[in-house]
Design an enzyme around this catalytic site. Structure first.
Site, short mmCIF file in Angstrom:
data_model
loop_
_atom_site.label_atom_id
_atom_site.label_comp_id
_atom_site.label_asym_id
_atom_site.label_seq_id
_atom_site.Cartn_x
_atom_site.Cartn_y
_atom_site.Cartn_z
N LYS A 138 25.81 -14.84 -2.18
CA LYS A 138 26.56 -13.96 -1.26
C LYS A 138 26.08 -12.52 -1.36
CE LYS A 138 31.16 -13.74 -1.94
NZ LYS A 138 31.84 -12.46 -2.11
N SER A 139 25.96 -12.01 -2.58
CA SER A 139 25.55 -10.61 -2.75
C SER A 139 24.18 -10.36 -2.12
CB SER A 139 25.46 -10.27 -4.24
OG SER A 139 26.72 -10.29 -4.84
N ARG A 175 42.54 -3.44 -0.76
CA ARG A 175 41.60 -3.14 -1.85
C ARG A 175 41.18 -1.67 -1.86
NH1 ARG A 175 37.29 -7.81 -2.34
NH2 ARG A 175 36.96 -6.74 -4.33
N ARG A 189 43.47 -11.18 -9.83
CA ARG A 189 43.06 -12.47 -10.40
C ARG A 189 43.67 -12.73 -11.78
NH1 ARG A 189 36.86 -12.77 -8.00
NH2 ARG A 189 37.54 -13.63 -5.99
N GLY A 215 34.68 -7.29 0.38
CA GLY A 215 34.61 -5.98 -0.27
C GLY A 215 33.18 -5.47 -0.30
N LYS A 260 40.37 -7.49 -7.17
CA LYS A 260 39.45 -8.39 -6.45
C LYS A 260 40.16 -8.93 -5.22
CE LYS A 260 35.93 -7.85 -9.14
NZ LYS A 260 34.77 -7.13 -8.62
N ARG A 303 38.07 -17.92 -4.85
CA ARG A 303 37.73 -18.35 -6.21
C ARG A 303 38.94 -18.92 -6.97
NH1 ARG A 303 32.57 -17.08 -6.00
NH2 ARG A 303 31.97 -15.02 -5.27
N ASP A 324 32.90 -12.25 -11.59
CA ASP A 324 33.45 -13.15 -10.57
C ASP A 324 33.84 -14.51 -11.14
OD1 ASP A 324 33.18 -11.21 -8.61
OD2 ASP A 324 31.13 -11.82 -8.13
C1 S3P Z 1 29.43 -7.53 -5.78
C2 S3P Z 1 29.86 -6.78 -6.85
C3 S3P Z 1 31.05 -7.12 -7.63
C4 S3P Z 1 31.49 -8.57 -7.39
C5 S3P Z 1 31.48 -8.94 -5.95
C6 S3P Z 1 30.11 -8.76 -5.35
C7 S3P Z 1 28.21 -7.09 -5.05
O1 S3P Z 1 32.10 -6.26 -7.22
O2 S3P Z 1 32.77 -8.78 -7.94
O3 S3P Z 1 31.90 -10.26 -5.78
O4 S3P Z 1 27.67 -7.86 -4.24
O5 S3P Z 1 27.78 -5.93 -5.27
P1 S3P Z 1 32.33 -4.81 -7.87
O6 S3P Z 1 31.21 -3.94 -7.48
O7 S3P Z 1 33.63 -4.34 -7.31
O8 S3P Z 1 32.39 -5.07 -9.36
#
Ligand code: S3P
Length: 438
Positions: A27-28, A128, A352, A100, A348, A393, A321
């Protein structure tokens, strides 16, 4: 059997988990691939793109800003980059859905555009915190209005001239770091970010792959504004966070032996493997390879009994995560597991810590909730009803819990599983899970 769009699941003990599973793309990385390809000069091909609601929302946002994105087949995208100066004012509100990552990264990118924009999201995203990006971006000269408490929607005023800054981030957040770097691409001078703990470095690695001169090391990144991006092709590895549900399930269910194919094993993501191994798990990495600069390997998991541990605080950012599924592993282990230094879990897709504590208690687990973690007593699980609070999740973690409980686990509100892992239910059933629509 096709994947069902049910809002609720019933998870029951299934068979031992055997065979091979290929989970969808990361995803990222998928979010970032679309963003950088959209800003590049030329055509970029993306393979392994996650067909999740979150990442599709990001692609739709760039289409709204005039970027041509073709879909030759599922999990592929061809992005005709607009160049760093080529995005067009969108007609309407930009809907980030549940993401997010989408909203925070876009806030940095859009703060530097010539046009105004509005970023909105679903109910969960609308709760958020966005001050963590609004404040440092404002120090660069961005103009972003939010609702009370720094909540979405974000109204971003265009036409601001940004100035690079040295930013010492108070939170270990790849999203905050990435928002600053994306704004920094358009700012005068240099932008640098220092983190309290190193976080995933996909933005840095991918900017470099797109030809941007960026200096980075764990916990630090610096770039100069005014650079252009050169289109490139991206192979997105399988998402470790999606594989995690199968890794824990195969560890817990007696008789299991499961191979997760070509999983992304970036060290900033794999804290769960270290925690599970410390608990006694039998996990082997085979066929290690490199996909476009990212380490990948097959992850082979055999059933093993687990014992509780104190999760080392320094592992927390590398498994941020994975706490919902770690909590299920802890609940099935012998002895007590302690998690601390993880207050970020409260902001999150759901809180969570509270969601897991409430859910596990209703399955008979002893859980002491703390502001920055929990103490989880291992033992037997019984059946019960879980509210996932619309958090993908949490829903998938309790589908795993259902494989161990001595009664059915009903999980409410699972539609958001499609944000990160469309088809989870079908893959899980194929591997041996007892999982059906209610
Ligand atoms: C992510 C960073 C993390 C992670 C999220 C994806 C990203 O969040 O929890 O699922 O793709 O940069 P945070 O930057 O808030 O820690």
């Amino acid at each position: 059997m096709t994947s069902f769009q049910s809002r609720d699941w019933i998870a029951t003990r299934g068979a031992a988990l055997r065979g091979e599973v290929a989970v969808p793309g990361d995803k990222s990385i998928s979010h970032r691939a679309v963003m950088l390809a959209a800003l590049a000069d030329g055509v970029s091909h993306i393979e392994g793109f996650l067909e999740g609601a979150d990442t599709r929302a990001t692609a739709a946002i760039f289409a709204q800003m005039g970027v041509r994105i073709e879909v030759p087949s599922a999990s592929r995208r061809v992005v005709r980059g607009a160049g760093v100066d080529g995005l067009r004012a969108p007609a309407g509100v930009l809907d980030c859905g549940n993401a997010g990552t989408g909203m925070r990264l876009l806030s940095g990118l859009l703060a530097a555009q010539s046009f105004d924009s509005v970023l909105a999201g679903d109910e969960s995203l609308s709760r958020r915190p966005m001050n963590r990006v609004i404040e440092p971006l404002s120090r660069m000269g961005a103009h972003i209005d939010a609702e009370d408490g720094g909540l979405p929607p974000l109204r971003i005023r265009g036409g601001q001239r940004l100035q690079g800054i040295d930013f010492e981030s108070p939170v270990a957040s790849a999203q905050v770091k990435s928002a600053m770097l994306l704004a920094g691409l358009f700012a005068r001078g240099e932008t640098s970010v220092r983190e309290p703990h190193p976080t995933r470095d996909y933005t840095e690695r991918m900017l470099s792959a797109f030809g941007v001169d960026i200096e980075h090391s764990p916990g630090f990144a610096r770039l100069r504004g005014g650079q252009r991006l050169r289109a490139t092709d991206i192979a997105v590895p399988a998402d470790f966070s999606s594989a995690a549900f199968f890794i824990v399930a195969a560890t817990l269910v007696p008789g299991s032996e499961l191979r997760l194919r070509a999983v992304g094993l970036n060290p900033r993501r794999t804290g769960l493997l270290a925690a599970l191994r410390a608990m006694g798990a039998d996990i082997v990495e085979e066929r290690a390879a490199n996909h476009g600069g990212e380490p990948v390997a097959d992850v082979v998991v055999r059933h093993a009994p687990l014992r509780g541990i104190e999760v080392p605080v320094e592992l927390v950012p590398d498994m941020i995560d994975e706490f919902p599924i770690l909590a299920v592993a802890a609940a099935c282990a012998q002895g007590t597991t302690v998690v601390r230094g993880a207050a970020e879990l409260r902001v999150k897709e759901s809180d969570r810590i509270a969601a897991m504590a409430t859910g596990l208690r209703s399955l008979g687990v002893r859980v002491e909730e703390r502001p920055d973690g929990a103490v989880i007593g291992g033992g037997a699980l019984r059946g019960g009803t879980i509210d996932s609070l619309g958090d993908h999740r949490i829903a998938m973690a309790f589908a795993v819990a259902g494989q161990l409980a001595d009664g059915a686990v009903a999980i409410d509100d699972v539609a958001n599983v499609a944000t990160s892992f469309p088809g989870f239910d079908e893959l899980a059933r194929q591997a041996g899970f007892g999982l059906r629509a209610r």
